[in-house]
Design a protein around this motif. Structure first.
Motif, PDB file in Angstrom:
ATOM      1  N   ASP A  29      34.691  12.975  -3.343  1.00 26.19           N
ATOM      2  CA  ASP A  29      35.858  13.497  -3.257  1.00 26.19           C
ATOM      3  C   ASP A  29      36.840  12.355  -3.416  1.00 26.19           C
ATOM      4  O   ASP A  29      37.896  12.324  -4.358  1.00 26.19           O
ATOM      5  CB  ASP A  29      36.074  14.420  -2.390  1.00 26.19           C
ATOM      6  CG  ASP A  29      35.131  15.725  -2.243  1.00 26.19           C
ATOM      7  OD1 ASP A  29      34.479  15.916  -3.210  1.00 26.19           O
ATOM      8  OD2 ASP A  29      35.221  16.332  -1.239  1.00 26.19           O
ATOM      9  N   HIS A 114      43.316  18.189   0.644  1.00 28.39           N
ATOM     10  CA  HIS A 114      42.347  17.535   1.454  1.00 28.39           C
ATOM     11  C   HIS A 114      41.064  18.401   1.811  1.00 28.39           C
ATOM     12  O   HIS A 114      40.282  17.847   1.982  1.00 28.39           O
ATOM     13  CB  HIS A 114      43.137  17.040   2.622  1.00 28.39           C
ATOM     14  CG  HIS A 114      42.219  16.223   3.619  1.00 28.39           C
ATOM     15  ND1 HIS A 114      41.640  14.860   3.346  1.00 28.39           N
ATOM     16  CD2 HIS A 114      41.785  16.448   4.790  1.00 28.39           C
ATOM     17  CE1 HIS A 114      40.861  14.571   4.358  1.00 28.39           C
ATOM     18  NE2 HIS A 114      41.104  15.660   5.223  1.00 28.39           N
ATOM     19  N   HIS A 115      41.121  19.639   2.086  1.00 29.41           N
ATOM     20  CA  HIS A 115      40.169  20.418   2.700  1.00 29.41           C
ATOM     21  C   HIS A 115      39.369  21.402   1.737  1.00 29.41           C
ATOM     22  O   HIS A 115      38.658  22.198   1.849  1.00 29.41           O
ATOM     23  CB  HIS A 115      40.825  21.478   3.913  1.00 29.41           C
ATOM     24  CG  HIS A 115      41.283  20.692   5.052  1.00 29.41           C
ATOM     25  ND1 HIS A 115      40.550  19.946   5.966  1.00 29.41           N
ATOM     26  CD2 HIS A 115      42.506  20.639   5.469  1.00 29.41           C
ATOM     27  CE1 HIS A 115      41.334  19.427   6.797  1.00 29.41           C
ATOM     28  NE2 HIS A 115      42.447  19.740   6.614  1.00 29.41           N
ATOM     29  N   ASP A 116      40.175  21.189   0.350  1.00 27.46           N
ATOM     30  CA  ASP A 116      39.237  21.947  -0.573  1.00 27.46           C
ATOM     31  C   ASP A 116      37.856  21.469  -0.818  1.00 27.46           C
ATOM     32  O   ASP A 116      37.658  20.294  -1.025  1.00 27.46           O
ATOM     33  CB  ASP A 116      40.222  22.094  -1.874  1.00 27.46           C
ATOM     34  CG  ASP A 116      39.792  23.206  -2.794  1.00 27.46           C
ATOM     35  OD1 ASP A 116      40.680  24.067  -2.675  1.00 27.46           O
ATOM     36  OD2 ASP A 116      39.075  22.728  -3.490  1.00 27.46           O
ATOM     37  N   PRO A 117      37.048  22.618  -1.070  1.00 30.25           N
ATOM     38  CA  PRO A 117      35.829  22.115  -1.407  1.00 30.25           C
ATOM     39  C   PRO A 117      35.458  21.596  -2.905  1.00 30.25           C
ATOM     40  O   PRO A 117      34.414  21.039  -3.172  1.00 30.25           O
ATOM     41  CB  PRO A 117      34.985  23.334  -1.235  1.00 30.25           C
ATOM     42  CG  PRO A 117      35.896  24.619  -1.268  1.00 30.25           C
ATOM     43  CD  PRO A 117      37.113  23.790  -0.933  1.00 30.25           C
ATOM     44  N   HIS A 375      52.522  24.105   3.541  1.00 26.87           N
ATOM     45  CA  HIS A 375      51.681  23.240   4.398  1.00 26.87           C
ATOM     46  C   HIS A 375      51.882  23.323   5.740  1.00 26.87           C
ATOM     47  O   HIS A 375      50.934  23.283   6.494  1.00 26.87           O
ATOM     48  CB  HIS A 375      51.456  21.812   3.804  1.00 26.87           C
ATOM     49  CG  HIS A 375      50.471  20.888   4.473  1.00 26.87           C
ATOM     50  ND1 HIS A 375      50.756  20.048   5.467  1.00 26.87           N
ATOM     51  CD2 HIS A 375      49.141  20.800   4.339  1.00 26.87           C
ATOM     52  CE1 HIS A 375      49.797  19.373   5.941  1.00 26.87           C
ATOM     53  NE2 HIS A 375      48.619  19.675   5.168  1.00 26.87           N
ATOM     54  N   SER A 378      51.147  27.036   7.656  1.00 31.74           N
ATOM     55  CA  SER A 378      49.802  27.725   7.671  1.00 31.74           C
ATOM     56  C   SER A 378      49.787  28.585   6.494  1.00 31.74           C
ATOM     57  O   SER A 378      49.303  29.644   6.358  1.00 31.74           O
ATOM     58  CB  SER A 378      49.774  28.231   9.155  1.00 31.74           C
ATOM     59  OG  SER A 378      49.786  27.630   9.885  1.00 31.74           O
TER      60      SER A 378
END
Length: 664
Positions: A29, A114-117, A375, A378
């Protein structure tokens, strides 16, 4: 170097998409983000060098415009053209816009996603989008432009529907793709018509042939389009309108605009890239690139002016009442594109490109700033559920203020003091007034009306988001936080452009010597002097945009200074007008009634009656049913009783003997 500007994003897309995790394993990533972002930054540096060399330092025609042949592409008899990069001032401006905004969007995405798969896929799509836009703006012929044109359509489909597990994202991606196909159909017909008229698809040959066709050409020459027989002048008008139809789709002009707000279903960095540097700017660029054709059709220019003016007004009215923070900014983009088109319609192409240039910085700033807000709260996007954020995200708030001041065109007329939008938007309004035509005055007043509404909805957004009492629940407010530096630094860079891009580049783009800056990349006929006249308009014309902007700002602050209640009461008072704006003039409902429901009904009829009952019923299904029916009846003969079989044999003998006797 020019070839590297175009192809570095493609390399980044391929490496990030296919090699990220294969090369770097569990760090794939980060590897995809660094490679794609690094190559875009390098391309942006090269683009700025090219812009300075071609646009500012070059004075000779050979240095001001040149072509780089990459390979032989099509050769059919005498019909041949190469795959080539056309470099001139118009191209150089677009190279700076596309690569600069794309590079900061790439960097911003490192924090936002950042947290996306699926980070490598996202980075690859972003870089592919950039490559396709660069192919479009460097095209040397209409086919090559169409390749980039369809490429950005593909990339937008992939990015709008990036979160493909959300039905709404899939629906928005399909809507964008289908609506753009309508415009692209017209664009393709315009390309065909241009080839029929000029015998070429290369820009140089087309631009050289058009004046001769208009001024005489072959005596009595006519062209056939549908049921109409057209003179050369009428044919040029028809071609320009078809080409503009393509621009209406890509740049979301009134009638083909409905895909643009739905495109907000994609991640926020996608919205910034679509609205500031790619996709929607393609139509404006195309009209300016083909100015040597549009200049010879007053009818087409009038249509461009009217559609642009109506789009600016329409989108501003809708932006007044939207509650999704990204949709407000999306309709703002639609409105600002209207300004660009009516500038092109009055032959002020430099002013249109100048606004495209400055708009890229402050619109990307607003979208990425909105992403920072989302962001922080939430992933909430409804401004009615925000408020009170100013003390918690001060840096984001300042960036949003800068972007809104640039969008509102705030500055002091007659001075060099003002935000980027002040210089470019005022140049457009003054050019519309300076055209001294009826359609020019119509565009001017529609632009003024849009300006006051732009100021109102921009400060409505600021107050509802940052300065009214908090309306989010305690859980959300407890987690409100400023974005990381990887998201804030891109905002700072864009803010520099939103503040200084106007004052620094106005002398080149629209100043007294704009013709030397643009060279032959833009053509304006001698009789079209809107931009020249813009420097000599009355003082009240120069002052009016600032005055209405201040009125709009004051109105928004008065309505929302203490909360949403006053705005709610005003909405109830205006009743039908409020609902008309809130429901976007009911375009979606109208299109659903006129096109979508009939299309589904026709499709359902052919599916059920045509395919199901007729084709399948008489074909495969019918044969299968007949076979099964016959087999069922024949199976009744298999009873298992000996006397039945003996009787059948006796009947058979009787039939055979009877047949034999009759035959002889």
């Amino acid at each position: 170097m020019e070839a590297l500007i175009v192809f570095l994003p493609l390399v980044g897309a391929l490496v990030a998409g296919f090699g990220g995790r294969a090369i770097a394993g569990h760090k794939g990533d980060l590897f995809a983000q660094i490679v794609s972002s690094g190559l875009l930054v390098l391309a942006a540096i090269f683009a700025w060098i090219t812009f300075i060399n071609v646009g500012i330092l070059a004075h000779d025609a050979a240095d001001k415009a040149y072509t780089i042949n990459l390979l032989h592409w099509v050769a059919v008899g005498d019909f041949a053209f190469d795959w080539a990069l056309r470099i001139d001032t118009l191209t150089a401006v677009m190279l700076v816009v596309v690569t600069s905004v794309s590079s900061v969007v790439h960097i911003y995405s490192i924090g936002y996603m950042h947290h996306d798969p699926s980070i490598p896929r996202f980075q690859a799509y972003l870089s592919l989008f950039t490559f396709m836009m660069l192919m479009l703006v460097t095209a040397d012929n209409l086919v090559q432009m169409f390749f980039g044109w369809e490429g950005v359509g593909l990339a937008s489909y992939l990015l709008i529907g990036f979160w493909y597990k959300k039905p709404s994202a899939n629906a928005a991606a399909i809507k964008a793709f289908v609506v753009n196909r309508v415009g692209d159909f017209g664009f393709a017909l315009g390309i065909f018509g241009t080839f029929v008229m000029t015998g070429s698809l290369g820009f140089d040959a087309i631009f050289a042939a058009i004046p001769g066709i208009v001024e005489g050409g072959d005596a009595g020459q006519t062209f056939q389009f549908l049921w109409m027989t057209l003179t050369p002048q009428e044919a040029i008008t028809c071609i320009c309108l078809l080409l503009f139809m393509g621009a209406m789709g890509k740049s979301a002009q009134l009638g083909l605009h409905t895909w643009l707000p739905d495109a907000m279903e994609g991640p926020t960095p996608v919205s910034a890239l679509i609205h500031a540097a790619t996709m929607v700017t393609a139509g404006v660029f195309m009209v300016c690139r083909l100015s040597p054709i549009f200049e010879y059709s007053e009818t087409a220019l009038t249509v461009v002016t009217f559609v642009g003016a109506m789009t600016a007004f329409f989108a501003a009215t809708v932006g007044l009442t939207q509650n999704d923070i990204k949709r407000v900014i999306a309709y703002s983009t639609c409105s600002q594109l209207g300004y660009m088109f009516f500038a092109a319609g009055v032959s002020a192409y430099p002013a249109a490109m100048f606004h495209l240039f400055t708009h890229a910085f402050f619109k990307a700033l607003l979208f990425l700033g909105a992403g920072s807000v989302i962001h922080a709260v939430s992933d909430e996007q409804d401004m009615r559920k925000m408020g009170g954020l100013a003390p918690h995200i001060k840096k984001t708030m300042v960036m949003m203020w800068i972007g809104s001041l640039a969008l509102g065109g705030i500055g002091i007329p007659g001075t060099q003091i003002g935000f980027a939008g002040f210089f470019s938007k005022d140049a457009i309004l003054e050019s519309a007034y300076g055209a001294h035509t009826g359609i020019g005055m119509f565009a001017f007043w529609m632009g003024i009306a849009a300006a006051v509404m732009t100021a109102f909805y921009s400060w409505r957004l600021l107050w509802m988001t940052f300065h009214t009492p908090a309306r989010a629940d305690e859980r959300v407010m407890a987690h409100v936080h400023e974005s990381p530096n990887v998201m804030l630094v891109p905002l700072y860079l864009l803010a520099i452009g939103a503040v200084f891009a106007g004052v620094v580049f106005a002398p080149y783009f629209t100043g007294h010597h704009f013709a030397e800056f643009w060279g032959d990349s833009i053509k304006i006929l001698e009789e079209h002097k809107a931009l020249e006249n813009a420097h000599h308009v009355p003082v009240w014309v120069k002052m009016l945009p600032l005055v209405v902007g201040i009125i709009g700002i004051a109105g928004a602050v008065w309505v929302y200074r203490s909360g949403l209640e006053r705005g709610r009461r005003i909405g109830e008072f205006w009743g039908p007008f409020y609902q008309f704006s809130l429901n976007k003039w009911y375009f979606d409902e109208l299109y659903n009634f006129l096109f979508v429901r009939p299309a589904f009904a026709i499709g359902r009829f052919f599916w059920k009656r045509g395919d199901g009952q007729t084709i399948d019923g008489l074909g495969p299904d019918g044969v299968a049913k007949t076979t099964a029916f016959a087999a069922g009846r024949l199976s009744l003969l298999q009873t298992g009783y000996l006397y039945h079989y003996a009787f059948a044999m006796l009947i058979g003998v009787v039939v055979l003997v009877s047949f034999y006797l009759l035959a002889h």
